[in-house]
Structure formats: structure tokens, C-alpha cells
Motif scaffolding. Structure first.
Motif, PDB file in Angstrom:
ATOM      1  N   MET A 183       2.646   0.503   6.082  1.00  0.00           N
ATOM      2  CA  MET A 183       3.499   1.399   5.629  1.00  0.00           C
ATOM      3  C   MET A 183       4.849   1.384   6.132  1.00  0.00           C
ATOM      4  N   LEU A 184       4.877   1.466   7.605  1.00  0.00           N
ATOM      5  CA  LEU A 184       5.920   1.540   8.555  1.00  0.00           C
ATOM      6  C   LEU A 184       6.277   0.256   8.887  1.00  0.00           C
ATOM      7  N   VAL A 189       7.156   7.045   6.686  1.00  0.00           N
ATOM      8  CA  VAL A 189       5.362   7.544   6.026  1.00  0.00           C
ATOM      9  C   VAL A 189       5.591   9.130   5.898  1.00  0.00           C
ATOM     10  N   ARG A 190       5.470   9.479   4.644  1.00  0.00           N
ATOM     11  CA  ARG A 190       4.725  11.151   5.275  1.00  0.00           C
ATOM     12  C   ARG A 190       3.265  11.557   5.221  1.00  0.00           C
ATOM     13  N   VAL A 191       2.937  12.486   5.986  1.00  0.00           N
ATOM     14  CA  VAL A 191       1.312  12.468   6.421  1.00  0.00           C
ATOM     15  C   VAL A 191       0.821  14.240   5.410  1.00  0.00           C
ATOM     16  N   ASN A 192       0.404  14.152   4.598  1.00  0.00           N
ATOM     17  CA  ASN A 192      -0.129  15.508   4.094  1.00  0.00           C
ATOM     18  C   ASN A 192      -1.940  16.106   4.387  1.00  0.00           C
ATOM     19  N   LEU A 198       0.379  -1.645   0.020  1.00  0.00           N
ATOM     20  CA  LEU A 198      -0.039   0.048   0.077  1.00  0.00           C
ATOM     21  C   LEU A 198       1.110   0.987  -0.242  1.00  0.00           C
ATOM     22  N   ASP A 199       0.868   1.652  -1.318  1.00  0.00           N
ATOM     23  CA  ASP A 199       1.558   3.224  -0.987  1.00  0.00           C
ATOM     24  C   ASP A 199       1.653   4.851  -0.720  1.00  0.00           C
TER      25      ASP A 199
END
Length: 256
Positions: A136-137, A185-188, A90-91
Motif C-alpha cells: 500500500m505504501l 495508508v489509513r489504519v482503523n 491490494l486496496d
């Protein structure tokens, strides 16, 4: 030298879009598919998802139809499990599922009305972040895009629950961005203004619609497909040095 065009492509990547059956979620799913992504799409109405999946076959990617409600943590956990079973990874996630069923003066908002909006918009977003984040982690990579609203930061009448839920989404985005940055992991967040959708049609057709358009420097309400580019950007490697950021797409509505 980095190839920006290549960075915007999502070929070979799996992207999960919640709230994909209609409106902004559907438009973003189309854009992501056009960019080469394999999709997992979630909404409460299976017919909407199946119609979307049929239309996306022209782009050549896979589409996994996973109906369900994001406010149900068990259902979210099951959905993520099915995505990883079907694709192996899951990207990116676009957390677009949301409701705004009430346009009511705050003193008239019931406990049930308040809780309904927070359950879907805030708790549902957290459930999806949490379960997708686990995958993702473990991968050491991923991009989460939480759909907020201009009303997370700009006041408007009769939408107290909705505004509070979206303010919470932006606070959650920043907290997760800091916590997960060192693990890849990026979160925007993506904060839309007013767009033509089923959700906004009643408001835009009312006396409030003229006020909204008059408050938008570009002089019009957006079309759903105009949000697609921002979603592709945040999901892709083109935004790999961005986390904890909110991109606002509102025709200048908050620029005054």
C-alpha cells in the motif's frame, strides 16, 4: 458534490480478509463482495474458504483462496505476494483472524496458552499489517481494518490473554495510523461486541450468556452479518478522512 453511495462501492478494488472461513470474517467477506470487491480470503481450513468462494460467485467478483496461518510471518509474506501477483494491487485488508480458546481464571493460564493467543491475535495482525503496508505504501493508498474487541477497553473475567491481545491491536492501529497517514495508508479498528459465531457459542450457551445479554442495551446478541456494513465503510472511500479510529459495534454493550 461527493456521491456517498458511490463511495461505499468497492468495484475494481482488491480486499484481503483474514479469518474468512467462519464467523465474523466470513460475514464481512460476503458484505465486501456484495459491495463489488475482488477478494483474497485466508483461513487455516481450505474447505471453509472454498465453500465461501463458491457462494460468492453470484456477486460477480473474483475470489482468491489462500489458506494459511497469520501467526507464520513467512506464510503471510507469501500470501501477500500471491495477492499482488494475481491482482496487481491490494486496496484494503480486514485483519479478522483471531482465537480465544481459553476461558480460564488468570492465575491458571499457562505460558503456552498466553503465547498462543498473542501469536495469532497480536503478532499475526502485525505481520499482516506490515506486509500489506509495504504494498500500500508503494501504491500510495490503502485501508487497513484491524478487528479488535469491546474487551480491548472493557474488562471481563477469564479472558486476560484475549483482552491484552486486543488492547495491543488498538495500540498498534493508532501507531501505524500516525506513521503511514502522510503516505496515503489509513489504519482503523473495528471492535465487535458479542455476536452469534462458532467462537462465542459455548460462552453464550453457558450461564454467562444471560449476563452478556442483560448487559446489552439492545437486549440481544448480534448476528454476524450486522458487522458487514461497518467493514465496507472502513474499507471504502466513504471513510477516507478517518484513520486511527476504532468503530465499536456492540449493541450498546460499552455504553453503560
Amino acid at each position: 458534490m461527493t456521491d456517498v453511495t458511490s463511495d461505499l462501492r468497492l468495484d475494481g478494488k482488491t480486499v484481503w480478509v483474514t479469518g474468512a472461513g467462519k464467523g465474523l470474517g466470513r460475514a464481512m467477506a460476503v458484505a465486501l463482495s456484495q459491495a463489488g470487491a475482488d477478494l483474497a480470503v485466508t483461513a487455516r481450513t481450505v474447505g471453509d474458504l472454498e465453500q465461501l468462494a463458491g457462494e460468492l460467485t453470484v456477486h460477480g467478483g473474483k475470489v482468491l483462496v489462500l489458506p494459511g496461518c497469520v501467526a507464520d510471518s513467512d506464510a503471510v509474506r507469501s500470501t501477500v505476494g500471491r495477492i499482488t501477483e494475481g491482482t496487481g494491487r491490494l486496496d484494503a485488508v480486514i485483519n479478522c483472524a483471531g482465537v480465544s480458546p481459553h476461558f480460564t481464571r488468570s492465575e491458571r493460564v499457562t505460558d503456552e496458552d498466553w503465547q498462543q493467543v498473542l501469536d495469532v491475535n497480536l503478532q499475526g495482525t502485525f505481520y499482516c499489517c506490515r506486509e500489506a503496508g509495504k504494498v500500500m505504501l508503494e501504491q500510495g493508498s490503502g485501508s487497513i481494518v484491524n478487528v479488535s474487541s469491546v474487551h480491548a477497553r472493557t474488562g471481563f473475567e477469564r479472558i486476560a490473554a484475549y483482552a491484552a491481545s486486543k488492547g495491543g491491536v488498538e495500540a498498534l492501529t493508532k501507531a501505524l495510523a500516525v506513521e503511514w497517514a502522510d503516505r496515503g495508508v489509513r489504519v482503523n479498528a473495528l471492535a465487535p461486541g458479542y455476536f452469534h459465531t462458532d467462537l462465542s457459542s459455548g460462552l453464550l450457551a453457558s450461564r454467562w450468556g444471560e449476563r452478556i445479554v442483560d448487559s446489552t442495551p439492545l437486549g440481544r446478541v448480534g448476528e454476524a452479518e450486522e458487522l458487514g456494513g461497518a467493514a465496507v465503510f472502513l474499507a471504502s472511500d466513504a471513510s477516507r478522512y478517518m484513520t486511527g479510529t476504532t468503530i465499536t459495534v456492540d449493541g450498546g454493550w460499552t455504553a453503560w
